[in-house]
Design a protein around this motif. Structure first.
Motif, PDB file in Angstrom:
ATOM      1  N   ARG A  25      59.575 102.275 -24.891  1.00 28.03           N
ATOM      2  CA  ARG A  25      58.654 102.930 -23.946  1.00 28.03           C
ATOM      3  C   ARG A  25      59.434 103.608 -22.819  1.00 28.03           C
ATOM      4  O   ARG A  25      59.069 104.710 -22.383  1.00 28.03           O
ATOM      5  N   GLU A  26      60.487 102.974 -22.347  1.00 32.75           N
ATOM      6  CA  GLU A  26      61.303 103.559 -21.274  1.00 32.75           C
ATOM      7  C   GLU A  26      61.903 104.893 -21.717  1.00 32.75           C
ATOM      8  O   GLU A  26      61.868 105.878 -20.977  1.00 32.75           O
ATOM      9  N   ASP A  48      59.082 107.532 -22.180  1.00 33.35           N
ATOM     10  CA  ASP A  48      58.624 108.057 -20.880  1.00 33.35           C
ATOM     11  C   ASP A  48      59.598 109.109 -20.356  1.00 33.35           C
ATOM     12  O   ASP A  48      59.188 110.150 -19.829  1.00 33.35           O
ATOM     13  N   LYS A  49      60.874 108.863 -20.524  1.00 36.67           N
ATOM     14  CA  LYS A  49      61.904 109.799 -20.034  1.00 36.67           C
ATOM     15  C   LYS A  49      61.801 111.147 -20.752  1.00 36.67           C
ATOM     16  O   LYS A  49      62.024 112.204 -20.148  1.00 36.67           O
ATOM     17  N   GLY A  96      59.005 112.255 -22.443  1.00 36.96           N
ATOM     18  CA  GLY A  96      57.624 112.732 -22.551  1.00 36.96           C
ATOM     19  C   GLY A  96      57.024 112.564 -23.927  1.00 36.96           C
ATOM     20  O   GLY A  96      56.273 113.421 -24.408  1.00 36.96           O
TER      21      GLY A  96
END
Length: 320
Positions: A44-45, A48-49, A51
Motif C-alpha cells: 500500500r505504501e 500510494d507513492k 498513485g
C-alpha cells in the motif's frame, strides 16, 4: 490496442518492481492499475507513492480486473513460470523478469502456453536493451564489428539472503539460473548460436545452499568465445562488467555506459529514446502489445539460453 491506454498490473513491489514503476512513469499510454506483493501494508505504501488504486497479495485478484490488459512479474524466481502461465491462461499479456524459470522444463511449458494463446510473452533480458549493448549490437548488424571474445564479470557481495536494497528476501538468488542467464543470452544475441558450454563452481554455501562462485566458458557457431566469472563473495566493485574484444575495436560496457579499450567514453545517449535499460525493455513490451508482434526477448527467442543453462546445470551436478 493501438490507441487505448494499456492497463497493467505489477507483481512484486521490491527493488526491481520499483525500477519498473519508475520506468513506466515515462511511457505514454500506459497505466499501472494494480500492485501485488506479499506484505499488504508495504505494498500500500508503494501504491500510494505511485498513485495505484488497487492493491492485493493475490495475483488472481488482479487478473480478475476486467480492464486489465497485461502483467509485469517481478516476483521470486521460483514463481516465474507458474505465474506467467497463470497470466497467459487468464488472457493477459505478460512480461516476466529474468529468469523465465529455474528449469528448462518450466521454461518450455511457458513457451508452449504462449504458442497456444498467441499473447505477448516477454522475458526481462535487460542487456538486449541497455544503450551500451544496443550500440555494440548496431555495429554488429551493420557489419562494422564482430565479437572475437567477451570477458564478463558478474560480482556481488551477498553472503546473506538480501536484495539490492539490503532487505531480507523470501527466496534464494542463483548465479547460474539468474545472473548467468544475462550473459549467456547476450553472448548468443551478439555472437550467434552457442555450440559449446562448460562450467565449474566453488563450494556450496552451508546455509544458502547455493554455489557462491562460478566460472563459465562459452563458444558460438561463429568461433567467438566468452569467459564469465560470477561471485557473491566479491566485496566491490559490484555489478556486471562486459569487455567486448572484436575484430575492429574493444568496448567495455557497464550497464548503460560504454567506453573503448582505452577507457574513452562513447556517447550512447542517442542510441534510443532513453538511457534506462528497464524503461526501454518496458517500452518494447507495450509496443509489441500495441503492434500485435513478437517482442525482442520474447519467451520463444530466449529459450536457447535456458537450454544452455540446463546443459551447464547437468555438468555441475555430474561433477558434484
Amino acid at each position: 490496442m493501438t490507441q487505448k491506454t494499456i492497463k497493467v498490473a505489477l507483481a512484486g513491489a521490491g527493488a526491481f518492481g520499483i525500477k519498473h514503476l519508475d520506468g513506466i512513469k515515462n511511457i505514454d499510454g500506459v497505466e499501472v492499475v494494480s500492485l501485488i506483493s506479499r506484505d499488504l501494508e508495504k505494498t500500500r505504501e508503494v501504491a500510494d507513492k505511485y498513485g495505484i488504486a488497487h492493491v492485493t497479495t493475490d495475483l488472481a485478484d488482479s487478473l480478475a480486473l476486467p480492464e486489465l490488459d497485461a502483467v509485469i512479474l517481478c516476483t521470486p524466481t521460483q514463481m516465474h513460470a507458474a505465474q506467467s502461465i497463470q497470466c497467459l491462461k487468464a488472457g493477459k499479456h505478460v512480461q516476466v523478469e529474468i529468469p523465465l524459470a529455474d528449469s528448462l522444463a518450466d521454461a518450455e511449458a511457458v513457451a508452449a502456453v504462449q504458442k497456444e494463446t498467441g499473447l505477448v510473452a516477454m522475458v526481462g533480458h535487460t542487456r538486449r536493451f541497455n544503450p551500451s549493448h544496443q550500440y555494440v549490437h548496431n555495429k554488429i548488424t551493420a557489419g562494422e564489428f564482430n565479437v572475437q571474445q567477451m570477458d564478463v564479470q558478474t560480482y556481488f557481495f551477498r553472503r546473506t539472503n538480501t536484495n539490492a536494497l539490503g532487505q531480507a528476501r523470501s527466496w534464494t538468488d542463483h548465479l547460474l539460473w539468474h545472473h548467468a542467464a544475462h550473459t549467456v543470452d547476450l553472448f548468443a544475441y551478439q555472437a550467434g548460436e552457442i555450440v559449446q558450454a562448460n562450467a565449474i563452481q566453488g563450494p556450496i554455501h552451508p546455509t544458502l545452499g547455493i554455489a557462491m562462485d562460478m566460472s563459465i566458458q562459452l563458444k558460438s557457431k561463429s568461433g567467438a568465445i566468452c569467459t564469465l566469472s560470477l561471485s557473491f563473495n566479491n566485496n566491490g566493485p559490484l555489478g556486471t562488467f562486459f569487455r567486448y574484444i572484436g575484430d575492429s575495436d574493444t568496448y567495455i560496457a557497464r550497464y548503460d555506459d560504454l567506453v573503448n579499450g582505452k577507457e574513452e567514453k562513447i556517447d550512447v545517449s542517442q542510441v534510443d529514446v532513453s538511457m534506462n535499460g528497464i524503461e526501454l525493455q518496458d517500452r518494447e513490451f507495450f509496443a509489441a502489445i500495441r503492434e500485435g508482434r513478437e517482442p525482442n526477448s520474447s519467451v520463444q527467442s530466449v529459450l536457447p539460453c535456458y537450454r544452455v543453462l540446463h546443459q551447464l546445470e547437468q555438468q555441475l551436478n555430474a561433477a558434484a
